[in-house]
Design a protein around this motif. Sequence first.
Motif, PDB file in Angstrom:
ATOM      1  N   LYS A  48      40.240  39.743  43.246  1.00  0.00           N
ATOM      2  CA  LYS A  48      41.609  40.402  43.498  1.00  0.00           C
ATOM      3  C   LYS A  48      41.761  42.266  43.636  1.00  0.00           C
ATOM      4  O   LYS A  48      42.313  42.647  44.425  1.00  0.00           O
ATOM      5  N   ASP A  49      40.967  42.681  42.575  1.00  0.00           N
ATOM      6  CA  ASP A  49      41.078  44.055  42.721  1.00  0.00           C
ATOM      7  C   ASP A  49      40.612  44.560  43.691  1.00  0.00           C
ATOM      8  O   ASP A  49      40.991  45.765  44.162  1.00  0.00           O
ATOM      9  N   GLU A  90      49.213  47.328  41.511  1.00  0.00           N
ATOM     10  CA  GLU A  90      48.170  46.338  41.615  1.00  0.00           C
ATOM     11  C   GLU A  90      46.951  46.526  40.879  1.00  0.00           C
ATOM     12  O   GLU A  90      46.596  45.406  40.198  1.00  0.00           O
ATOM     13  N   MET A  91      46.745  47.596  40.483  1.00  0.00           N
ATOM     14  CA  MET A  91      45.519  47.759  39.445  1.00  0.00           C
ATOM     15  C   MET A  91      45.399  49.313  39.029  1.00  0.00           C
ATOM     16  O   MET A  91      45.865  50.038  39.669  1.00  0.00           O
ATOM     17  N   LEU A 370      43.027  40.456  31.650  1.00  0.00           N
ATOM     18  CA  LEU A 370      41.626  40.086  32.422  1.00  0.00           C
ATOM     19  C   LEU A 370      40.575  39.526  31.616  1.00  0.00           C
ATOM     20  O   LEU A 370      40.532  38.286  31.365  1.00  0.00           O
ATOM     21  N   HIS A 394      45.122  37.031  36.202  1.00  0.00           N
ATOM     22  CA  HIS A 394      44.283  38.285  35.680  1.00  0.00           C
ATOM     23  C   HIS A 394      43.064  37.676  35.871  1.00  0.00           C
ATOM     24  O   HIS A 394      42.205  38.702  36.229  1.00  0.00           O
ATOM     25  N   ARG A 397      41.239  38.694  38.964  1.00  0.00           N
ATOM     26  CA  ARG A 397      40.838  40.031  39.133  1.00  0.00           C
ATOM     27  C   ARG A 397      39.495  40.629  38.875  1.00  0.00           C
ATOM     28  O   ARG A 397      39.008  41.607  39.230  1.00  0.00           O
TER      29      ARG A 397
END
Length: 416
Positions: A48-49, A90-91, A370, A394, A397
């Motif tokens: 996702k990241d 988002e990150m 995470l 999480h 990610r």
Amino acid sequence: MDHWTVRGGRKLYGACRVQGSKNASLPILAASVLAGTETELTNVPRLKDIDAALRILRHLGCRAEQEGNDLYIDARGLVRSAVPHALMLEMRSSVIFMGALLARCGEARLSPPGGCQLGKRPIDLHLAALRQLGAEVTEREGEILCRASKLRGTTIRLPFPSVGATENAMLAATAAEGETVIEGAAREPEIRALQDFLNAMGCFVHGAGSGHIVITPRRARSSTEFRIQPDRIAASTLACAAAAAGGELTLLDTESAHFSTVLHFLKQAGCAIMTKQRCVTVRSSGRLRAVGPITTEPYPGFPTDAQPVLMAALLRAEGVTRIRETIFENRFRQVPELRKLGADIAMEGQSAVIRGVERLHGASLTATDLRGGAAMLVAGLAAEGETRVEDEGHIARGYESFDRVLSDLGADVRLN
Ligand code: UD1
């Protein structure tokens, strides 16, 4: 919402390839905009990241495509120097676009980044480093604006070896006039990866890994090909999973030196660790001994990112393990959840004291972040019965197809 279900009690057997490094990929994706060039990356994990970074690249006007673990970026069409708030949230690594955009456009407009809620996580060191290179930085109404008509090479002394601040300083320095020296730089393997990528792009950077990094700007080549190194935290997590569940797991395509501190404690806990070329085998009876004390520190010390998963592996270890966290104020968010499995963990200031229990039992947990989420899965493998982990996403990610990886090794793990 992701729902993870783990039925504990199965040992892990077999071999698995370790995914490419998330934390090496993200700054390299930001670095790909430094010049109007093309970049081809291999061994990039599907996470996702990484998707979030690709969305930022596309928003800026770049072409960015991922096919499997290969990634192609064409930064020739970059037309923007601002990252919208929603993408910043988002990150955490979105902040690394600051140094890269400043270098490319002479301007970067961003808002404070999101990411795991591990503590205050300020970016003062990033901003101070950019200011020292000659950028004018203003912070107003949740927006950070960095501008520089000209960046000047200088000596930047970081009071703490921040990974992100080192990366931002390296990226901005590639466009400075003259040489930049970063003193007190972070020494993590991901910094070395960024150095190697910048050199592959045509820059001249040396010293990464030593805390003293020198950046000499050079004209970029028109295209760069680069392979992402294995993920030392994913490798640590799998090693801890095997230690907790028992069995024999061989990690393929890994770099044992990057997580030797984690392997050191697993060995102390009673696991047999065999290292051969790029493979590491972890053999465990599932019954471990307490270790330590453990203190998280900047690299080459014990990594804060591996702390929750090693803690999870030691919940049933005989004796008392003390873990002191020195990097993030809020890095023990997994503790109240792990207690629901029957773990005996006492908090004493910035330390967690784990008294090994005979048995853990399944329970319903909620992923806190995470690595905390990954720790709950590791603990679930060693618990009797079913553990459910509710997760806002999480774990995805940072871990590629983690349910499949664990299932292929014999674990009973499902993701719905
Ligand atoms: C990176 C990693 C993260 C890891 C961390 C520490 C990525 C994408 N993330 O995060 O997984 O847990 O390194 O190894 O690579 N600090 C300040 N001011 C700053 C910057 C940092 O006070 O300007 C503090 C932070 O609040 C924290 C400590 O320094 O307490 C470490 O942060 P830093 O090394 O910057 O971590 P990140 O780059 O955010």
